[in-house]
Enzyme design. Structure first.
Site, PDB file in Angstrom:
ATOM      1  N   SER A   3      20.490  57.393 -37.759  1.00 45.27           N
ATOM      2  CA  SER A   3      21.100  57.611 -39.071  1.00 45.27           C
ATOM      3  C   SER A   3      21.806  56.326 -39.491  1.00 45.27           C
ATOM      4  CB  SER A   3      22.122  58.751 -39.009  1.00 45.27           C
ATOM      5  OG  SER A   3      22.915  58.796 -40.178  1.00 45.27           O
ATOM      6  N   TYR A  25      28.992  63.301 -35.334  1.00 39.38           N
ATOM      7  CA  TYR A  25      27.674  62.919 -35.836  1.00 39.38           C
ATOM      8  C   TYR A  25      27.528  61.399 -35.797  1.00 39.38           C
ATOM      9  CZ  TYR A  25      23.546  62.611 -38.788  1.00 39.38           C
ATOM     10  OH  TYR A  25      22.282  62.334 -39.252  1.00 39.38           O
TER      11      TYR A  25
END
Length: 277
Positions: A167, A190
Protein backbone atom coordinates in the site's frame (compact mmCIF):
# COMPACT_ATOMS: atom_id res chain seq x y z
CA UNK A 1 36.39 -6.72 -42.27
CA UNK A 2 35.29 -8.36 -39.05
CA UNK A 3 31.84 -9.90 -39.06
CA UNK A 4 29.24 -8.20 -36.91
CA UNK A 5 28.69 -9.99 -33.62
CA UNK A 6 25.71 -12.30 -33.55
CA UNK A 7 23.16 -11.14 -31.03
CA UNK A 8 21.29 -13.74 -28.99
CA UNK A 9 17.74 -14.38 -30.13
CA UNK A 10 15.22 -12.62 -27.95
CA UNK A 11 11.71 -13.75 -27.18
CA UNK A 12 8.86 -11.54 -28.29
CA UNK A 13 6.89 -9.64 -25.70
CA UNK A 14 3.90 -11.94 -25.97
CA UNK A 15 6.20 -14.89 -25.28
CA UNK A 16 7.69 -13.20 -22.22
CA UNK A 17 4.20 -12.58 -20.86
CA UNK A 18 2.95 -16.10 -21.55
CA UNK A 19 2.11 -17.97 -18.33
CA UNK A 20 0.75 -21.10 -19.97
CA UNK A 21 1.37 -24.18 -17.84
CA UNK A 22 2.12 -22.17 -14.70
CA UNK A 23 0.15 -22.36 -11.47
CA UNK A 24 -0.60 -19.31 -9.34
CA UNK A 25 -1.99 -19.03 -5.82
CA UNK A 26 -3.81 -15.77 -5.10
CA UNK A 27 -4.77 -15.04 -1.50
CA UNK A 28 -7.62 -12.61 -1.05
CA UNK A 29 -8.68 -13.81 -4.47
CA UNK A 30 -12.39 -13.21 -3.91
CA UNK A 31 -11.90 -9.49 -3.32
CA UNK A 32 -12.02 -6.54 -5.70
CA UNK A 33 -8.30 -6.36 -6.50
CA UNK A 34 -8.19 -10.16 -6.27
CA UNK A 35 -10.51 -10.29 -9.29
CA UNK A 36 -8.17 -8.10 -11.34
CA UNK A 37 -5.18 -10.23 -10.32
CA UNK A 38 -6.99 -13.45 -11.17
CA UNK A 39 -8.14 -12.12 -14.53
CA UNK A 40 -4.64 -10.99 -15.47
CA UNK A 41 -3.16 -14.38 -14.64
CA UNK A 42 -5.76 -16.55 -16.40
CA UNK A 43 -5.70 -14.25 -19.44
CA UNK A 44 -1.99 -15.01 -19.75
CA UNK A 45 -2.61 -18.75 -19.52
CA UNK A 46 -1.99 -19.56 -15.85
CA UNK A 47 -4.11 -21.83 -13.69
CA UNK A 48 -5.17 -19.90 -10.58
CA UNK A 49 -5.92 -21.22 -7.12
CA UNK A 50 -8.27 -18.64 -5.61
CA UNK A 51 -8.04 -18.46 -1.85
CA UNK A 52 -10.15 -16.50 0.59
CA UNK A 53 -11.76 -17.14 3.95
CA UNK A 54 -15.09 -18.49 2.62
CA UNK A 55 -15.24 -21.56 0.37
CA UNK A 56 -18.42 -20.52 -1.42
CA UNK A 57 -16.91 -17.15 -2.38
CA UNK A 58 -13.76 -18.93 -3.60
CA UNK A 59 -15.83 -21.29 -5.73
CA UNK A 60 -17.86 -18.41 -7.17
CA UNK A 61 -14.73 -16.47 -8.08
CA UNK A 62 -13.09 -19.55 -9.59
CA UNK A 63 -16.17 -20.05 -11.79
CA UNK A 64 -16.01 -16.40 -12.88
CA UNK A 65 -12.34 -16.77 -13.83
CA UNK A 66 -12.94 -20.01 -15.73
CA UNK A 67 -15.65 -18.30 -17.76
CA UNK A 68 -13.45 -15.24 -18.28
CA UNK A 69 -10.59 -17.39 -19.56
CA UNK A 70 -12.82 -19.66 -21.61
CA UNK A 71 -10.96 -22.60 -20.08
CA UNK A 72 -12.59 -25.18 -17.80
CA UNK A 73 -10.19 -25.72 -14.93
CA UNK A 74 -8.51 -22.34 -15.34
CA UNK A 75 -9.20 -21.67 -11.66
CA UNK A 76 -10.02 -23.56 -8.48
CA UNK A 77 -11.30 -22.27 -5.15
CA UNK A 78 -9.46 -23.12 -1.92
CA UNK A 79 -10.58 -21.52 1.35
CA UNK A 80 -8.08 -20.80 4.13
CA UNK A 81 -7.83 -18.76 7.31
CA UNK A 82 -4.62 -16.78 6.94
CA UNK A 83 -4.82 -15.79 10.58
CA UNK A 84 -4.19 -19.45 11.44
CA UNK A 85 -0.75 -20.96 10.80
CA UNK A 86 -1.95 -24.52 10.24
CA UNK A 87 -4.63 -23.41 7.77
CA UNK A 88 -2.11 -21.26 5.90
CA UNK A 89 0.44 -24.05 5.57
CA UNK A 90 -2.27 -26.52 4.57
CA UNK A 91 -3.35 -24.17 1.79
CA UNK A 92 0.06 -24.34 0.13
CA UNK A 93 0.20 -28.13 0.57
CA UNK A 94 -3.21 -28.47 -1.07
CA UNK A 95 -2.16 -26.38 -4.06
CA UNK A 96 0.93 -28.55 -4.51
CA UNK A 97 -1.09 -31.75 -4.22
CA UNK A 98 -3.93 -30.69 -6.53
CA UNK A 99 -1.97 -28.74 -9.11
CA UNK A 100 1.38 -30.53 -8.95
CA UNK A 101 3.39 -27.31 -8.82
CA UNK A 102 3.41 -23.66 -7.78
CA UNK A 103 5.06 -21.00 -9.90
CA UNK A 104 3.46 -17.75 -8.72
CA UNK A 105 2.32 -16.74 -5.24
CA UNK A 106 0.36 -13.51 -4.88
CA UNK A 107 -0.38 -12.43 -1.32
CA UNK A 108 -3.23 -10.05 -1.88
CA UNK A 109 -5.22 -10.77 1.28
CA UNK A 110 -5.24 -7.80 3.58
CA UNK A 111 -6.88 -7.02 6.90
CA UNK A 112 -8.73 -3.76 6.49
CA UNK A 113 -11.15 -4.22 9.39
CA UNK A 114 -14.64 -2.75 9.57
CA UNK A 115 -16.20 0.18 11.33
CA UNK A 116 -17.78 -2.36 13.70
CA UNK A 117 -14.43 -3.71 14.89
CA UNK A 118 -13.67 -2.22 18.27
CA UNK A 119 -10.45 -0.23 18.37
CA UNK A 120 -9.91 -0.16 14.59
CA UNK A 121 -11.60 2.72 12.78
CA UNK A 122 -10.77 5.12 15.59
CA UNK A 123 -8.41 8.01 16.36
CA UNK A 124 -4.98 6.75 17.36
CA UNK A 125 -5.61 7.15 21.10
CA UNK A 126 -8.57 4.72 20.89
CA UNK A 127 -7.04 2.10 18.60
CA UNK A 128 -6.74 -1.25 20.36
CA UNK A 129 -3.95 -3.78 20.64
CA UNK A 130 -6.42 -6.55 19.76
CA UNK A 131 -7.23 -4.89 16.43
CA UNK A 132 -3.52 -4.26 15.86
CA UNK A 133 -2.78 -7.96 16.33
CA UNK A 134 -5.54 -9.04 13.95
CA UNK A 135 -4.09 -6.81 11.24
CA UNK A 136 -0.56 -8.07 11.82
CA UNK A 137 -1.71 -11.70 11.65
CA UNK A 138 -3.12 -11.36 8.13
CA UNK A 139 -1.02 -8.56 6.65
CA UNK A 140 2.38 -9.63 7.93
CA UNK A 141 2.47 -12.92 9.85
CA UNK A 142 0.79 -14.70 6.95
CA UNK A 143 3.56 -13.59 4.58
CA UNK A 144 6.16 -15.26 6.81
CA UNK A 145 4.17 -18.51 6.95
CA UNK A 146 3.24 -18.52 3.26
CA UNK A 147 6.83 -17.88 2.19
CA UNK A 148 8.16 -20.68 4.36
CA UNK A 149 5.53 -23.12 3.13
CA UNK A 150 5.72 -22.14 -0.54
CA UNK A 151 9.50 -21.76 -0.88
CA UNK A 152 10.22 -25.41 -1.80
CA UNK A 153 7.57 -25.39 -4.54
CA UNK A 154 8.58 -21.98 -5.89
CA UNK A 155 12.25 -22.95 -5.92
CA UNK A 156 11.44 -26.03 -8.00
CA UNK A 157 9.77 -23.82 -10.61
CA UNK A 158 11.96 -22.59 -13.47
CA UNK A 159 10.36 -19.16 -13.02
CA UNK A 160 9.24 -18.89 -9.39
CA UNK A 161 7.77 -15.49 -8.53
CA UNK A 162 6.13 -14.00 -5.44
CA UNK A 163 4.08 -10.80 -5.43
CA UNK A 164 3.11 -9.03 -2.22
CA UNK A 165 0.35 -6.44 -2.35
CA UNK A 166 1.38 -3.52 -0.17
CA UNK A 167 0.00 0.00 0.00
CA UNK A 168 1.11 3.59 -0.38
CA UNK A 169 0.62 3.68 3.40
CA UNK A 170 3.44 1.20 3.78
CA UNK A 171 5.68 3.92 2.32
CA UNK A 172 4.01 7.24 3.16
CA UNK A 173 2.28 8.70 6.18
CA UNK A 174 -1.46 9.43 6.01
CA UNK A 175 -2.53 12.90 4.97
CA UNK A 176 -5.10 13.55 7.66
CA UNK A 177 -6.84 16.43 5.91
CA UNK A 178 -8.35 13.87 3.52
CA UNK A 179 -10.45 12.42 6.31
CA UNK A 180 -11.90 15.62 7.77
CA UNK A 181 -15.67 15.52 7.99
CA UNK A 182 -15.87 11.77 7.25
CA UNK A 183 -16.20 8.64 9.37
CA UNK A 184 -13.08 7.19 7.75
CA UNK A 185 -9.79 6.67 9.55
CA UNK A 186 -6.36 5.21 8.84
CA UNK A 187 -5.26 2.76 11.57
CA UNK A 188 -1.64 2.56 12.67
CA UNK A 189 -1.68 -1.23 12.33
CA UNK A 190 -2.52 -1.04 8.63
CA UNK A 191 0.39 1.32 7.95
CA UNK A 192 2.89 -0.61 10.07
CA UNK A 193 1.91 -4.01 8.67
CA UNK A 194 2.13 -2.85 5.06
CA UNK A 195 5.50 -1.23 5.72
CA UNK A 196 6.69 -4.48 7.24
CA UNK A 197 5.34 -6.44 4.28
CA UNK A 198 7.34 -4.30 1.83
CA UNK A 199 10.53 -4.85 3.82
CA UNK A 200 9.72 -8.56 4.05
CA UNK A 201 9.61 -8.55 0.26
CA UNK A 202 13.18 -7.25 0.13
CA UNK A 203 14.29 -9.83 2.68
CA UNK A 204 12.68 -12.67 0.75
CA UNK A 205 14.13 -11.44 -2.55
CA UNK A 206 17.64 -11.87 -1.17
CA UNK A 207 16.83 -15.06 0.74
CA UNK A 208 14.80 -17.09 -1.76
CA UNK A 209 16.64 -16.17 -4.98
CA UNK A 210 16.39 -17.22 -7.76
CA UNK A 211 12.71 -16.94 -6.81
CA UNK A 212 11.80 -13.34 -7.59
CA UNK A 213 9.93 -11.40 -4.91
CA UNK A 214 8.38 -8.00 -5.59
CA UNK A 215 5.68 -5.76 -4.14
CA UNK A 216 2.90 -3.78 -5.74
CA UNK A 217 1.66 -0.88 -3.62
CA UNK A 218 -1.72 0.45 -4.71
CA UNK A 219 -2.88 4.00 -4.20
CA UNK A 220 -6.46 4.79 -3.27
CA UNK A 221 -9.09 2.80 -5.15
CA UNK A 222 -12.47 4.42 -5.79
CA UNK A 223 -14.98 2.29 -3.95
CA UNK A 224 -17.83 4.41 -2.60
CA UNK A 225 -15.86 6.61 -0.21
CA UNK A 226 -17.32 9.91 0.94
CA UNK A 227 -17.50 12.45 -1.87
CA UNK A 228 -15.38 14.92 0.09
CA UNK A 229 -12.66 12.31 0.52
CA UNK A 230 -12.65 11.39 -3.15
CA UNK A 231 -12.54 15.04 -4.22
CA UNK A 232 -9.57 15.79 -1.96
CA UNK A 233 -7.79 12.63 -3.06
CA UNK A 234 -8.25 13.39 -6.76
CA UNK A 235 -7.07 16.97 -6.29
CA UNK A 236 -3.89 15.69 -4.61
CA UNK A 237 -3.18 13.08 -7.34
CA UNK A 238 -1.25 14.09 -10.49
CA UNK A 239 -3.40 11.86 -12.73
CA UNK A 240 -6.54 13.47 -11.24
CA UNK A 241 -8.44 10.31 -10.46
CA UNK A 242 -8.52 7.46 -7.98
CA UNK A 243 -7.53 3.99 -9.11
CA UNK A 244 -9.78 1.30 -10.52
CA UNK A 245 -9.10 -2.41 -10.08
CA UNK A 246 -8.13 -2.65 -13.75
CA UNK A 247 -5.14 -0.39 -13.10
CA UNK A 248 -3.36 -3.26 -11.35
CA UNK A 249 -3.66 -5.89 -14.08
CA UNK A 250 -0.64 -4.64 -16.04
CA UNK A 251 1.59 -4.48 -12.97
CA UNK A 252 0.67 -8.05 -12.05
CA UNK A 253 1.20 -9.30 -15.60
CA UNK A 254 4.64 -7.70 -15.74
CA UNK A 255 5.99 -8.76 -12.37
CA UNK A 256 4.56 -12.28 -12.44
CA UNK A 257 5.95 -13.08 -15.89
CA UNK A 258 9.30 -13.46 -17.62
CA UNK A 259 8.95 -9.86 -18.79
CA UNK A 260 10.36 -9.02 -15.34
CA UNK A 261 12.83 -11.92 -15.15
CA UNK A 262 15.62 -9.60 -13.92
CA UNK A 263 13.46 -7.65 -11.48
CA UNK A 264 13.37 -8.61 -7.81
CA UNK A 265 13.26 -6.87 -4.44
CA UNK A 266 11.29 -3.93 -5.85
CA UNK A 267 8.16 -2.10 -4.75
CA UNK A 268 6.09 -0.75 -7.64
CA UNK A 269 3.76 2.03 -6.56
CA UNK A 270 0.63 2.09 -8.71
CA UNK A 271 -0.74 5.32 -7.33
CA UNK A 272 -1.42 7.79 -10.12
CA UNK A 273 1.60 9.81 -9.04
CA UNK A 274 0.46 10.28 -5.41
CA UNK A 275 3.99 9.50 -4.15
CA UNK A 276 5.73 11.72 -6.73
CA UNK A 277 5.25 14.98 -4.85
Amino acid sequence: MAAAPTLPAMRRIHQLLDLSGRVALVTGGAGHIGLAIGQALVELGATVAVSDCDQSRCDERAAVLCAHAGRPGAAVGLAADLGDEASTRALVETVGARCGRLDILVHNAGFTGTSQLSGWNEPFARQSLAAWRQAMAVNLDAVFVLAQAAAPLLQRSPAGSMLLIGSIYGVLAPQWSLYEGTTMCNPAAYNASKGGLIQMGRYLASTLAPVRVNCISPGGVARGQAESFQARYVERTPLKRMASEEDFKGAVAYLASDAASYVTGQNLLVDGGWSAW
